[in-house]
Scaffold this active site. Sequence first.
Site, PDB file in Angstrom:
ATOM      1  N   ASP A   1      35.497  40.697  30.193  1.00 11.41           N
ATOM      2  CA  ASP A   1      36.123  40.922  31.477  1.00 11.41           C
ATOM      3  C   ASP A   1      36.990  39.693  31.745  1.00 11.41           C
ATOM      4  O   ASP A   1      36.718  38.616  31.217  1.00 11.41           O
ATOM      5  CB  ASP A   1      34.989  41.077  32.503  1.00 11.41           C
ATOM      6  CG  ASP A   1      35.491  41.048  33.911  1.00 11.41           C
ATOM      7  OD1 ASP A   1      36.496  41.713  34.187  1.00 11.41           O
ATOM      8  OD2 ASP A   1      34.863  40.358  34.742  1.00 11.41           O
TER       9      ASP A   1
ATOM     10  N   ASP B   1      38.599  38.386  35.101  1.00 17.79           N
ATOM     11  CA  ASP B   1      38.384  37.571  36.313  1.00 17.79           C
ATOM     12  C   ASP B   1      36.894  37.266  36.514  1.00 17.79           C
ATOM     13  O   ASP B   1      36.076  38.177  36.585  1.00 17.79           O
ATOM     14  CB  ASP B   1      38.949  38.304  37.539  1.00 17.79           C
ATOM     15  CG  ASP B   1      40.433  38.618  37.346  1.00 17.79           C
ATOM     16  OD1 ASP B   1      41.127  37.792  36.724  1.00 17.79           O
ATOM     17  OD2 ASP B   1      40.883  39.699  37.786  1.00 17.79           O
TER      18      ASP B   1
ATOM     19  N   VAL C   1      40.927  34.025  42.487  1.00 14.27           N
ATOM     20  CA  VAL C   1      41.290  33.488  43.807  1.00 14.27           C
ATOM     21  C   VAL C   1      40.793  34.477  44.858  1.00 14.27           C
ATOM     22  O   VAL C   1      40.555  35.633  44.547  1.00 14.27           O
ATOM     23  CB  VAL C   1      42.829  33.317  43.936  1.00 14.27           C
ATOM     24  CG1 VAL C   1      43.329  32.203  43.048  1.00 14.27           C
ATOM     25  CG2 VAL C   1      43.550  34.630  43.633  1.00 14.27           C
TER      26      VAL C   1
ATOM     27  N   TYR D   1      43.478  38.887  45.594  1.00 12.91           N
ATOM     28  CA  TYR D   1      43.888  39.258  44.241  1.00 12.91           C
ATOM     29  C   TYR D   1      44.757  38.192  43.586  1.00 12.91           C
ATOM     30  O   TYR D   1      45.570  37.554  44.254  1.00 12.91           O
ATOM     31  CB  TYR D   1      44.672  40.570  44.268  1.00 12.91           C
ATOM     32  CG  TYR D   1      43.836  41.753  44.676  1.00 12.91           C
ATOM     33  CD1 TYR D   1      42.810  42.223  43.857  1.00 12.91           C
ATOM     34  CD2 TYR D   1      44.079  42.410  45.885  1.00 12.91           C
ATOM     35  CE1 TYR D   1      42.039  43.308  44.222  1.00 12.91           C
ATOM     36  CE2 TYR D   1      43.308  43.505  46.249  1.00 12.91           C
ATOM     37  CZ  TYR D   1      42.293  43.952  45.424  1.00 12.91           C
ATOM     38  OH  TYR D   1      41.538  45.017  45.782  1.00 12.91           O
TER      39      TYR D   1
HETATM   40 MG   LIG Z   1      35.266  40.097  36.846  1.00 10.62          MG
END
Ligand SMILES: [Mg+2]
Length: 436
Positions: free
Chosen positions: A252, A254, A261, A264
């Site tokens: 994954d 993020d 952050v 988004y």
């Molecule tokens: Mg994630």
Amino acid sequence: MTSRKRKKLVYAETDGKVYLVKDGKKLRFPVDGEKIPFKVEKLATMRLSEADVEMVRPLLDRHPDEWLWRDDALERDDVDSVVKNAIYMTMMRCVSEVAAVEGDKVLMVKAKRGFSMGYWNLPGGFMQYGELPEVACAREFKEETGADVAVEDTIGVYVSTFPEKPAYTLGFIYRGRVLSRDFHPKEDEIEKVDWQLFDHGLELTRNPFAKWGIVDLYRHLPEKQANIKVHRHGLLKSRGSSGGKGPVVFLDRDGVINKGVPGYLKTWREFEFLPGAIDAMKSLCDGGFRLAIVTNQDVMGWKILSHEGLRKIHENMLKELTKNGVRIEEIYYCPHNLMSQCRCHKPQPAMLLAAARDLDVSPRRAWMVGDKVSDVVVGKHFGCWTIWIADAKRARKYEADARRARPDFTFEDLAGAAKVIRKTDMSKLIYRAKEL
Ligand SMILES: [Mg+2]
């Protein structure tokens, strides 16, 4: 509750012979710690109601003629009952199932009873005594659906445990063609018979053989049948091939690779690699693993970021990774938001299924690493090994969801995950098989 320590016994077997010790008139397994006249390699622990049985491989320089044949042990009165039970549990249970395909769908049945109650499965079941697997699945298919099937080639042969059972099951999965479309589900066993899209089928079943069979089937289908549409950065296309045949780690983005952050991430300027993430990815590449990124980009679904905007971020990320010796095979992304009716948003398994085909990898040789419980869920749907990235705070917050999702491992960061992935011997992973 009693706190009595469980008895631990040692089960050494080679070439169909077992090592037992004479104890009065009885023959029994050695107790853990008791002196054994040879070295052993530990394999796995079998949990029986009477004791924990440590399965070991004896390291011998000769064939042990004086040991007892395992089959004879079952019939002898002087052999301890735990030995007999353990030998019985080492025998593989055999099931045979058939994936009948039509266009982009596979025929599945919804179970009314048994382990799969309420879940869908490929038609099939236990093989009878002396029955051939290709005969068993056709018989079961007829019993469950009322229809006939022509059994074609083998999709795969798999081994797995099932929850709470010390025995292993051997699963044969065949490809088939339905000969009549007149289904009469078996009254007391099957609730429904229906055609399911391959990716949806992965979500509907919790049978590992059905999952692995569907993925392996999809990997080898002709182009027009393997038509699930997912979005790719295009690395595979521009390179023309994948970097070898190694196991694949799906990451994954993020919360695993970059910090993220509030709200988004919209620009490269906001992208910040998490400490240790690049080194962890490098160590996986060095260990022969292939890496692919699988990311939901709801930000695009809300029209805050365009495909071009995402491409810029990823081009910069890839440049940085390449500079550090990290190779990414492909980036898969879902450009929809969670309200959309798309097929690719995680935890739906479409991106992983498409990637399995692109990268020619079986779920049994793949890992999914993510910071959301839904990343664990998508890995489970797909049938691969799962790692949840969560620090103590996160682990507490999502404890109930995580307990349901049952990740194979939980680590604070990618560095911890990479370490366990690297040190896990893929050939021995089968001993850790858990419910999918
Ligand atoms: Mg994630």
